[in-house]
Structures are given as structure tokens and as C-alpha cells.
Design an enzyme around this catalytic site. Structure first.
Site, PDB file in Angstrom:
ATOM      1  CE1 TYR A 155     -10.276 -54.676 -33.296  1.00  0.00           C
ATOM      2  CE2 TYR A 155     -12.546 -54.065 -32.866  1.00  0.00           C
ATOM      3  CZ  TYR A 155     -11.206 -53.781 -32.803  1.00  0.00           C
ATOM      4  OH  TYR A 155     -10.781 -52.621 -32.230  1.00  0.00           O
ATOM      5  CE  LYS A 222       4.628 -53.052 -30.691  1.00  0.00           C
ATOM      6  NZ  LYS A 222       5.583 -51.948 -30.438  1.00  0.00           N
ATOM      7  CG  ASP A 269       5.600 -48.589 -30.932  1.00  0.00           C
ATOM      8  OD1 ASP A 269       5.529 -49.101 -32.069  1.00  0.00           O
ATOM      9  OD2 ASP A 269       6.527 -48.833 -30.151  1.00  0.00           O
ATOM     10  CG  ASP A 293     -11.091 -49.438 -32.687  1.00  0.00           C
ATOM     11  OD1 ASP A 293     -11.627 -48.330 -32.833  1.00  0.00           O
ATOM     12  OD2 ASP A 293     -11.514 -50.294 -31.893  1.00  0.00           O
TER      13      ASP A 293
END
Ligand code: NAP
Length: 406
Positions: A155, A222, A269, A293
């Protein structure tokens, strides 16, 4: 009502290290918002003012309207007037309705500007199921609070389009320092994740868990793929827990201790399926910006969608509470949409200000109103036998129910 006008009884809210010092006449800036903002803002203000009246004899908010969005553009020719930024710098706390993102160049995005100018580094999204709300889950026992890092990750907007000289320069540089190949027509984006940014976010999440008697804090990342950004976030998070909160926490591989908060981590995930299959196992979640988000909206879907999901952006010295949905322009001015997202954001604001009793009766009265099946169109369409109320009627019904839940 005039804008930027401070009631004489108002007192400035001081915020230190992300926490508000209590005062009984807090000056609260508000941005009504575009589109359905004109419907949900008055409904929210009514509920907040009435809850304070019912709980305390000497507490009254000094509301101050500041301009942003289309209303600001109409009045001043600027979507985010400098005066609004100055007011937030001076008065530290605001609540806002949704704002249109104008299409076209030369426009300063309100959300990005606020985050940057005020370093609002934590986006906090409670995701709680209220009984009776239509949910896609059979057993929707969801009560999670998501802490999303708000200032870093992709971002930061550091990116270059495919085939530009800048992208070519970066590609040449990366290939000169590594043995990796990047196709020459690639667009390039940079993902910075810092120790400072990660630690302060996880610190805030653990402090919240301690203060609110939560059971666990899960670091979502992740890191199996992005070792030095997402993986580092996880490692720094564990470091904060070990080095700063050892008296309050234990780790998943240790003997359970129901007097302490369990710290664990999950790969992003997996986290998406976990919140659907076993939402009861998750409590406070701390994560990087992009993961946050995605997971915030996915989690909101489990408890009735964005119309029911509140949010806050918090920094060391500034706090901005907001509806998480957009302006829903097709419903603007129809007195139709669900004001719960903004009402529950206001409830978070009251807790932040130390008015927990008022926050509590708002939540209980909202729950009672939903159980009565007196709801706005969005909830009514998924409920058998519901009575559909207008936005303003829904707020009035919440106020009516306050006495019986107090
Ligand atoms: P949206 O305004 O959130 O509306 C999408 C749909 O969500 C609506 O059509 C409605 O669904 C449902 N919805 C939204 N608010 C609701 C409420 N209060 N009660 C019940 N249902 C509600 O998203 P959008 O149409 O993609 O965006 C419109 C504008 O909002 C854009 O300019 C966008 O940039 C802006 N936006 C602003 C913010 C912000 O300021 N924080 C956030 C997101 C988007 P149904 O039609 O199915 O009933």
C-alpha cells in the site's frame, strides 16, 4: 449547522500512545459522508447522544462537523480542505461516514492522506455475530477482532508500470544483485515490511487482548513464500510477545494456561478456511496490510456483511472511526440502509473514550432490536417474518430498547 464551530462546553481529547485521556465533554469531529452518509450519520448521532444521556448525567459530546468528500467539494472546491486536516491535527479524534472516491486525477485520497499525515498505523475491525443476523454459517459463533497494519506493505504505492524506464532500471538492478530472472515487460511493485511497523501493530493487538480479556492473538502471514516481509512480520510478532508480554502470554506449543493469552500463527491461505470452518478458535488476529484488507471483508461476510462491520484507524496521537462500507449511492437519501456499521464504530469510539456503559447499552439494544426482527431491508431480506424499518426508525427502535437492556 455551521462547520468547524466548536461548542463552548467542549474539551479537547488528548491521545497518548494510542489511548485517550477521559473527559466528560469530548470534542468529536465528524464527517457526515457522501451518498448514504446523510442517512446513517443522523441515525448514529441519535443513538450515541441518547446512550450517553441514559448512562451519565454529566457527559455530553461536543460534535463539530468538518468537511470532506463531495459536500466539501461543493462548499469549497476541495475534496479534503486543509482546514479539516488542521482540525484533526488539533482535536485528534473523528468519526466519518463513507466517502466517494472521485474518478480522475489531481485528487488527494482522503483515506490515504489521513493515514499518512496522522500515521494511523492500526486498522481495527471487530467482527462479531449478533444473534438473528442472517449468516452463511450454520453455527456463526464469530467474535474476532482484526488488527491490520495500515501504513506499509504494497500500500506504500511504490510501483512502476511495465516497460517504463524506472521499471527497467529496477529490473536491471535486481538481476544484477540476484540470480533471479524478471521478464522485461513486467510491472514492478515494492513490498516494504519493517520491524518497527510490525512490532507496534502486534504490540497494540496484544495490549488490546490483555485489556479486553481475549483468549488468543493469531499472527496471520504468508511467511512460507515471502520470508523477509511476511515471515519477518511473524518473527517480530513472536519477539514482541516473548520480550514484552511474557507475564501475560503463552505459546501454542506450550501447556495451555487459561489465565494467559495464547499466541500462535497461521499462514494466510489457511486462515481463510479456518475462519469459516472453525471461527470459534480465532479471537484477535494481527496481520500485514494486504492480508488484513482481504480477511476483514471475508470475515464481515460471516456476520451479515459490511452493513454490520465497524472499523477504526488508530495512531499514537489520532483516532478515526468509520463505517467500513461505501456510499451505496443508489440508496442515498432514501432513509433505507442499515446504520449498524457506523453505530458500532461509534460504540468502539465510546469505549476508546472510556464510556463503556454507553457502549454496552448500544450493543445490547442493537442486539434486542435485531432479535425483535425490526431491521433494515438488508437484514430483512434474509429473515423470515421480519418487519422492515427505515434507517431512522431502526435507530429510534434501538433507543427505545435501551431502557430495557440497561
Ligand atoms: P458500497 O457503497 O459499499 O455498496 C455496495 C453494496 O453494499 C450496496 O449496493 C448494498 O448492497 C451494500 N451496502 C452498502 N452499505 C450498506 C448499508 N449501510 N446497509 C446495507 N447495505 C449496504 O460499495 P460500492 O458501490 O462499490 O462503492 C460506492 C462508492 O463508495 C465508491 O465511490 C467507493 O469508492 C466508495 N467507498 C468508500 C469507502 C469509504 O469511504 N470507507 C469504502 C468503500 C467504498 P445491496 O445493493 O445488495 O443491498
Amino acid at each position: 449547522m455551521s462547520y468547524y464551530s466548536i461548542p463552548s462546553f467542549g474539551q479537547k481529547v488528548e491521545i497518548k500512545n494510542g489511548k485517550a485521556l477521559k473527559n466528560n465533554n469530548p470534542i468529536i469531529l465528524f464527517i457526515e459522508g457522501d451518498g448514504t452518509g446523510i442517512d446513517i450519520w443522523p441515525a448514529t448521532k441519535l443513538v450515541v447522544d441518547e446512550a450517553l444521556k441514559k448512562c451519565y448525567s454529566n457527559v455530553k459530546i461536543a460534535w463539530v462537523e468538518i468537511l470532506a468528500g463531495e459536500k466539501a467539494y461543493k462548499e469549497t472546491g476541495d475534496y479534503l480542505p486543509e482546514k479539516s486536516v488542521e482540525f484533526l491535527k488539533e482535536y485528534n479524534i473523528a468519526i466519518k461516514g463513507p466517502l466517494t472516491t472521485p474518478v480522475g486525477g489531481g485528487f488527494r485520497s482522503l483515506n490515504v492522506t489521513l493515514r499518512q499525515v496522522f500515521d494511523l498505523y492500526a486498522c481495527i475491525r471487530p467482527v462479531k455475530y449478533y444473534e438473528g443476523v442472517p449468516s452463511p454459517l450454520k453455527n456463526p459463533s464469530v467474535d474476532m477482532v482484526i488488527f491490520r497494519e495500515n501504513t506499509e506493505d504494497i500500500y506504500t504505492g511504490i510501483e512502476w508500470a511495465s516497460l517504463t524506464p524506472e521499471a527497467k532500471k529496477v529490473i536491471d538492478f535486481v538481476m544484477s544483485i540476484s540470480n533471479k530472472k524478471i521478464r522485461e515487460d513486467s510491472g514492478i511493485g515494492i513490498k516494504p515490511v519493517s520491524e518497527y511497523g510490525s512490532k507496534r501493530l502486534v504490540r497494540m493487538a496484544i495490549e488490546y487482548a490483555i485489556k479486553n480479556n481475549r483468549r488468543s492473538v493469531t499472527l496471520m502471514h504468508k511467511g512460507n513464500i515471502m520470508k523477509f516481509t511476511e515471515g519477518a512480520f511473524k518473527n517480530w510478532g513472536y519477539n514482541v510477545a516473548k520480550n514484552e508480554f511474557s507475564d501475560y502470554v503463552y505459546f501454542e506449543n506450550e501447556e495451555p494456561n487459561n489465565k494467559k493469552i495464547m499466541i500462535n500463527d497461521r499462514i494466510a491461505d489457511n486462515m481463510f478456511q479456518q475462519i469459516i470452518i472453525s471461527p470459534q478458535n480465532y479471537d484477535v488476529i494481527a496481520t500485514t496490510n494486504l492480508n488484513g484488507d482481504y480477511i476483514s471483508d471475508a470475515a464481515a461476510a460471516l456476520v451479515g456483511g459490511l452493513g454490520m462491520a465497524p472499523g477504526a484507524n488508530i495512531g499514537e496521537k489520532t483516532a478515526v472511526f468509520e463505517a467500513t462500507h461505501g456510499t451505496a449511492p443508489k440508496y442515498a437519501g432514501l432513509d433505507k440502509v442499515n446504520p449498524s456499521s457506523l453505530i458500532l464504530s461509534a460504540k468502539m469510539m465510546l469505549e476508546f473514550l472510556g464510556f463503556n456503559e454507553a457502549a454496552d447499552i448500544i450493543e445490547k439494544a442493537l442486539q434486542k432490536t435485531i432479535l425483535e426482527k425490526s431491521v433494515t431491508y438488508d437484514l430483512a431480506r434474509g429473515m423470515e417474518g421480519a418487519k422492515e424499518l427505515k434507517c431512522s426508525q431502526f435507530a429510534e427502535q434501538i433507543v427505545k430498547n435501551m431502557d430495557s437492556v440497561k
